[in-house]
Design an enzyme around this catalytic site. Structure first.
Site, PDB file in Angstrom:
ATOM      1  N   GLY A  12       0.819  -1.207   0.000  1.00 49.74           N
ATOM      2  CA  GLY A  12       0.000   0.000   0.000  1.00 49.74           C
ATOM      3  C   GLY A  12       0.852   1.256   0.000  1.00 49.74           C
ATOM      4  O   GLY A  12       2.071   1.208   0.170  1.00 49.74           O
ATOM      5  N   ASP A  13       0.187   2.386  -0.249  1.00 50.22           N
ATOM      6  CA  ASP A  13       0.834   3.703  -0.240  1.00 50.22           C
ATOM      7  C   ASP A  13       1.944   3.826  -1.273  1.00 50.22           C
ATOM      8  O   ASP A  13       2.941   4.534  -1.069  1.00 50.22           O
ATOM      9  CB  ASP A  13       1.385   4.026   1.169  1.00 50.22           C
ATOM     10  CG  ASP A  13       0.291   3.937   2.221  1.00 50.22           C
ATOM     11  OD1 ASP A  13      -0.849   4.288   1.906  1.00 50.22           O
ATOM     12  OD2 ASP A  13       0.595   3.489   3.343  1.00 50.22           O
ATOM     13  N   LYS A  16      -0.699   5.134  -5.690  1.00 48.19           N
ATOM     14  CA  LYS A  16      -1.782   4.793  -6.625  1.00 48.19           C
ATOM     15  C   LYS A  16      -2.626   6.017  -6.961  1.00 48.19           C
ATOM     16  O   LYS A  16      -3.011   6.225  -8.112  1.00 48.19           O
ATOM     17  CB  LYS A  16      -2.698   3.703  -6.005  1.00 48.19           C
ATOM     18  CG  LYS A  16      -1.976   2.398  -5.725  1.00 48.19           C
ATOM     19  CD  LYS A  16      -2.867   1.403  -5.015  1.00 48.19           C
ATOM     20  CE  LYS A  16      -3.208   1.771  -3.609  1.00 48.19           C
ATOM     21  NZ  LYS A  16      -2.091   1.756  -2.645  1.00 48.19           N
ATOM     22  N   GLY A  17      -2.893   6.842  -5.921  1.00 49.32           N
ATOM     23  CA  GLY A  17      -3.712   8.038  -6.126  1.00 49.32           C
ATOM     24  C   GLY A  17      -3.082   8.956  -7.159  1.00 49.32           C
ATOM     25  O   GLY A  17      -3.754   9.433  -8.072  1.00 49.32           O
ATOM     26  N   ASN A  38     -10.182   2.810   4.761  1.00 48.64           N
ATOM     27  CA  ASN A  38      -8.840   2.413   5.207  1.00 48.64           C
ATOM     28  C   ASN A  38      -7.805   2.975   4.220  1.00 48.64           C
ATOM     29  O   ASN A  38      -6.659   3.196   4.571  1.00 48.64           O
ATOM     30  CB  ASN A  38      -8.705   0.884   5.339  1.00 48.64           C
ATOM     31  CG  ASN A  38      -9.248   0.107   4.155  1.00 48.64           C
ATOM     32  OD1 ASN A  38      -9.896   0.679   3.287  1.00 48.64           O
ATOM     33  ND2 ASN A  38      -8.995  -1.185   4.117  1.00 48.64           N
ATOM     34  N   GLY A  40      -5.918   5.696   1.882  1.00 53.91           N
ATOM     35  CA  GLY A  40      -5.639   7.128   1.892  1.00 53.91           C
ATOM     36  C   GLY A  40      -4.839   7.426   0.646  1.00 53.91           C
ATOM     37  O   GLY A  40      -3.684   7.017   0.539  1.00 53.91           O
ATOM     38  N   HIS A  41      -5.460   8.051  -0.335  1.00 49.92           N
ATOM     39  CA  HIS A  41      -4.794   8.320  -1.606  1.00 49.92           C
ATOM     40  C   HIS A  41      -4.563   9.824  -1.729  1.00 49.92           C
ATOM     41  O   HIS A  41      -5.500  10.604  -1.653  1.00 49.92           O
ATOM     42  CB  HIS A  41      -5.643   7.810  -2.774  1.00 49.92           C
ATOM     43  CG  HIS A  41      -5.839   6.324  -2.754  1.00 49.92           C
ATOM     44  ND1 HIS A  41      -6.609   5.656  -3.667  1.00 49.92           N
ATOM     45  CD2 HIS A  41      -5.358   5.374  -1.923  1.00 49.92           C
ATOM     46  CE1 HIS A  41      -6.586   4.358  -3.406  1.00 49.92           C
ATOM     47  NE2 HIS A  41      -5.844   4.167  -2.336  1.00 49.92           N
ATOM     48  N   ARG A 142     -23.654 -12.931   5.323  1.00 54.55           N
ATOM     49  CA  ARG A 142     -24.961 -12.677   4.707  1.00 54.55           C
ATOM     50  C   ARG A 142     -25.939 -11.942   5.606  1.00 54.55           C
ATOM     51  O   ARG A 142     -27.143 -12.194   5.594  1.00 54.55           O
ATOM     52  CB  ARG A 142     -25.577 -13.995   4.186  1.00 54.55           C
ATOM     53  CG  ARG A 142     -24.746 -14.578   3.061  1.00 54.55           C
ATOM     54  CD  ARG A 142     -24.999 -16.013   2.837  1.00 54.55           C
ATOM     55  NE  ARG A 142     -24.578 -16.802   3.976  1.00 54.55           N
ATOM     56  CZ  ARG A 142     -24.565 -18.127   4.007  1.00 54.55           C
ATOM     57  NH1 ARG A 142     -24.984 -18.799   2.960  1.00 54.55           N
ATOM     58  NH2 ARG A 142     -24.159 -18.773   5.067  1.00 54.55           N
ATOM     59  N   GLN A 223      -5.260  -0.332  -1.158  1.00 55.96           N
ATOM     60  CA  GLN A 223      -4.355  -1.299  -0.526  1.00 55.96           C
ATOM     61  C   GLN A 223      -3.431  -1.907  -1.586  1.00 55.96           C
ATOM     62  O   GLN A 223      -3.090  -1.226  -2.528  1.00 55.96           O
ATOM     63  CB  GLN A 223      -5.137  -2.370   0.258  1.00 55.96           C
ATOM     64  CG  GLN A 223      -5.834  -1.823   1.496  1.00 55.96           C
ATOM     65  CD  GLN A 223      -7.167  -1.178   1.216  1.00 55.96           C
ATOM     66  OE1 GLN A 223      -8.006  -1.734   0.542  1.00 55.96           O
ATOM     67  NE2 GLN A 223      -7.386   0.006   1.727  1.00 55.96           N
ATOM     68  N   THR A 238      -5.729  -6.988   4.631  1.00 58.92           N
ATOM     69  CA  THR A 238      -7.044  -6.372   4.717  1.00 58.92           C
ATOM     70  C   THR A 238      -8.083  -7.422   4.316  1.00 58.92           C
ATOM     71  O   THR A 238      -7.722  -8.570   4.024  1.00 58.92           O
ATOM     72  CB  THR A 238      -7.120  -5.070   3.887  1.00 58.92           C
ATOM     73  OG1 THR A 238      -8.322  -4.378   4.242  1.00 58.92           O
ATOM     74  CG2 THR A 238      -7.080  -5.339   2.390  1.00 58.92           C
ATOM     75  N   PRO A 303       3.791   6.154  11.723  1.00 60.53           N
ATOM     76  CA  PRO A 303       5.025   6.090  10.931  1.00 60.53           C
ATOM     77  C   PRO A 303       5.036   4.792  10.126  1.00 60.53           C
ATOM     78  O   PRO A 303       4.661   3.739  10.637  1.00 60.53           O
ATOM     79  CB  PRO A 303       6.143   6.087  11.981  1.00 60.53           C
ATOM     80  CG  PRO A 303       5.496   5.898  13.297  1.00 60.53           C
ATOM     81  CD  PRO A 303       4.033   6.147  13.166  1.00 60.53           C
ATOM     82  N   ASP A 332      12.550   9.779  -6.747  1.00 61.53           N
ATOM     83  CA  ASP A 332      13.271  10.962  -6.260  1.00 61.53           C
ATOM     84  C   ASP A 332      13.616  10.884  -4.767  1.00 61.53           C
ATOM     85  O   ASP A 332      14.552  11.538  -4.313  1.00 61.53           O
ATOM     86  CB  ASP A 332      12.432  12.230  -6.517  1.00 61.53           C
ATOM     87  CG  ASP A 332      11.036  12.099  -5.920  1.00 61.53           C
ATOM     88  OD1 ASP A 332      10.273  11.237  -6.405  1.00 61.53           O
ATOM     89  OD2 ASP A 332      10.721  12.824  -4.964  1.00 61.53           O
ATOM     90  N   GLY A 414       8.021  12.778  -8.374  1.00 60.25           N
ATOM     91  CA  GLY A 414       7.446  13.876  -7.605  1.00 60.25           C
ATOM     92  C   GLY A 414       5.959  13.636  -7.442  1.00 60.25           C
ATOM     93  O   GLY A 414       5.362  12.876  -8.216  1.00 60.25           O
TER      94      GLY A 414
END
Ligand code: GDP
Ligand code: IMO
Ligand code: MG
Length: 427
Positions: A12-13, A16-17, A38, A40-41, A142, A223, A238, A303, A332, A414
């Site tokens: 994750g992180d 992707k965003g 869950n 954060g993008h 269900r 994720q 997840t 962190p 970078d 960047g």
């Protein structure tokens, strides 16, 4: 077929965003297909930083249809808050469509998420505490509440009553908590329902029609592969399917409707929460990467654990999602590193292992086998042409390609849309 699934290849992180936002400039639709808040993008556009949790990262382009698919779990209060923030910043949300089959995160999901984690003690997953796992549990059990039910006060009352009967038993008898009140939750959620009603629809038909019409459609994973419920480091995962196949389940398209899979890979590794991480650096180098990259979670502020790039993980991600090319991000951040390491295999009980092990005990013993490369120690931030990258940086990129057998179609240097090197056309 101009359709692309964008997935995370690590924990994750990966950015992707940023990549989805970059590609969304050309897209007609962006569809989130799993997970919930869950995720954060971070998207940076026109100098403004947007932290998106539920809104698809196409929302910054007016006219782009933004779908929240059926396998997304939606906390309505969080979604409404995000929509309000977007409007307050001058954006618009009229392109939003929410699947009537998507499940609703309820207050007891958030509460149970925390209680279950507490009861696990040192075996806790380190969840985001947003109620994600318990909501997916109810879906599989269900008894979940879907938007279709939320939109119909009578169905919703029936579903909520059944759930509260079951949940209050557990909350009071197992965890010694006070029971939750029907009227309070019912009225609160009916309020959300009225505000979200204009956006709720049969999204599968909409997405399939767009695909048939040859529209450019992006599927945005949240994720990542190593957090996938089946293919990740179970049980430290997840509760959904971030891998590319999740796009089919999570929006209702057939596998043939996927044109391309882009795997977003960070130039090093990070993980937030508990669980195995063979290339983790618990030393000054790990701290240096965390500080250079400001590696703190978007959703929880924790962190992030940092380490060298793990090509065993990347090869595995390429395989389980059929990744066509990488978007290699945050190159970078490594600009000042004197040397870099890439993990090509693990040594477990004296044996060289090149496939990602399923057994956590094996993973705990895995010693990374590294290839070392010289760093480039100059600025790549903001470059837009591959040839302008320093030679050692290109070598690093090309070595990753050689080890994984997968090309880096995008190299990102960047957080801004324009700080992107594109080596092949994506749509
Ligand atoms: P996601 O969850 O995969 O969308 O990633 P996050 O947004 O949680 O974390 C990625 C972070 O890296 C965000 O702060 C992005 O703005 C940032 N970012 C993405 N690509 C790059 C890049 O190439 N270089 C730098 N310096 N930052 C990037
Ligand atoms: P994006 O989309 C990084 C991690 C949590 C925990 C585990 C299970 O921004 O890449 P959950 O709350 O889902 O039950 O927690 O998964 N996790 C993430 N880690 N990025 C994310 O999303 C994550 N979403 C969940 O830290 O270890
Ligand atoms: Mg994130």
């Amino acid at each position: 077929m101009p359709t692309i699934v964008v997935i995370g290849t690590q924990w994750g992180d990966e950015g992707k965003g940023k990549i989805v936002d970059y590609l969304a400039e050309q897209a007609d639709a962006v569809c989130r297909y799993q997970g919930g808040n869950n995720a954060g993008h971070t998207v940076i556009a026109a100098g403004k930083v947007h932290k998106l949790h539920l809104l698809p990262s196409g929302i910054l382009y007016p006219g782009c249809i933004c779908v929240i698919g059926n396998d997304v779990v939606v906390d309505p209060a969080v979604l409404l808050q995000e929509m309000a923030e977007m409007k307050a910043q001058g954006g618009e949300v009229s392109g939003l469509r929410i699947s009537s089959r998507a499940h609703v995160i309820m207050p007891y999901h958030r509460l149970l998420d925390k209680l279950i984690e507490q009861s696990k003690g040192d075996k806790k997953v380190g969840t985001t505490g947003r109620g994600i796992g318990p909501c997916y549990e109810d879906k599989i059990r269900r008894v979940g509440i879907r938007f279709a039910s939320l939109m119909d006060p009578e169905s919703f009352a029936e579903d909520l009553r059944l759930n509260l009967r079951m949940k209050n038993e557990v909350l009071t008898k197992v965890y010694g908590e006070s029971p939750l009140d029907f009227d309070q939750i019912y009225n609160e959620y009916l309020g959300y329902a009225e505000q979200l009603r204009p956006y709720v629809t049969e999204t599968s038909r909409l997405v399939n029609q767009m695909v048939r019409d040859g529209k450019k459609v992006l599927f945005e994973g949240a994720q990542a592969t190593m957090l996938d419920i089946d293919f990740g480091t179970y049980p430290y995962v997840t509760s959904s399917h971030p891998i590319a196949a999740g796009a089919c389940i999570g929006t209702g398209i057939g596998p043939h409707s996927i044109g391309k899979v882009v795997g977003v890979a960070k130039a090093y590794s990070t993980r937030v929460g508990e669980g195995p991480f063979p290339t983790e650096l618990r030393d000054a180098t790990g701290d240096a990467i965390r500080e250079a990259g400001h590696e703190y979670g978007v959703t929880t502020g924790r962190p992030r654990r940092c380490g060298w790039l793990d090509a065993v993980v990347l090869r595995y991600a390429v395989e389980v999602s059929g990744v066509d090319c990488f978007a290699l991000t945050r190159v970078d951040i490594l600009d000042q590193m004197p040397t870099l390491k890439i993990c090509t295999a693990y040594r477990i009980d004296g044996k060289v292992v090149t496939d990602y092990p399923a057994n956590l005990r094996d993973l705990a013993k895995a010693e990374p086998i590294y290839e070392e490369m010289p760093g480039w120690q100059c600025k790549t931030f903001g470059l837009t042409h591959y040839e302008d990258l320093p030679e050692n940086c290109r070598r690093y990129v090309e070595r990753i390609e050689a080890i994984t057998g997968c090309r880096a179609g995008i190299v990102s240097v960047g957080p801004d849309r324009h700080q992107t090197i594109v080596r092949e056309s994506m749509f």
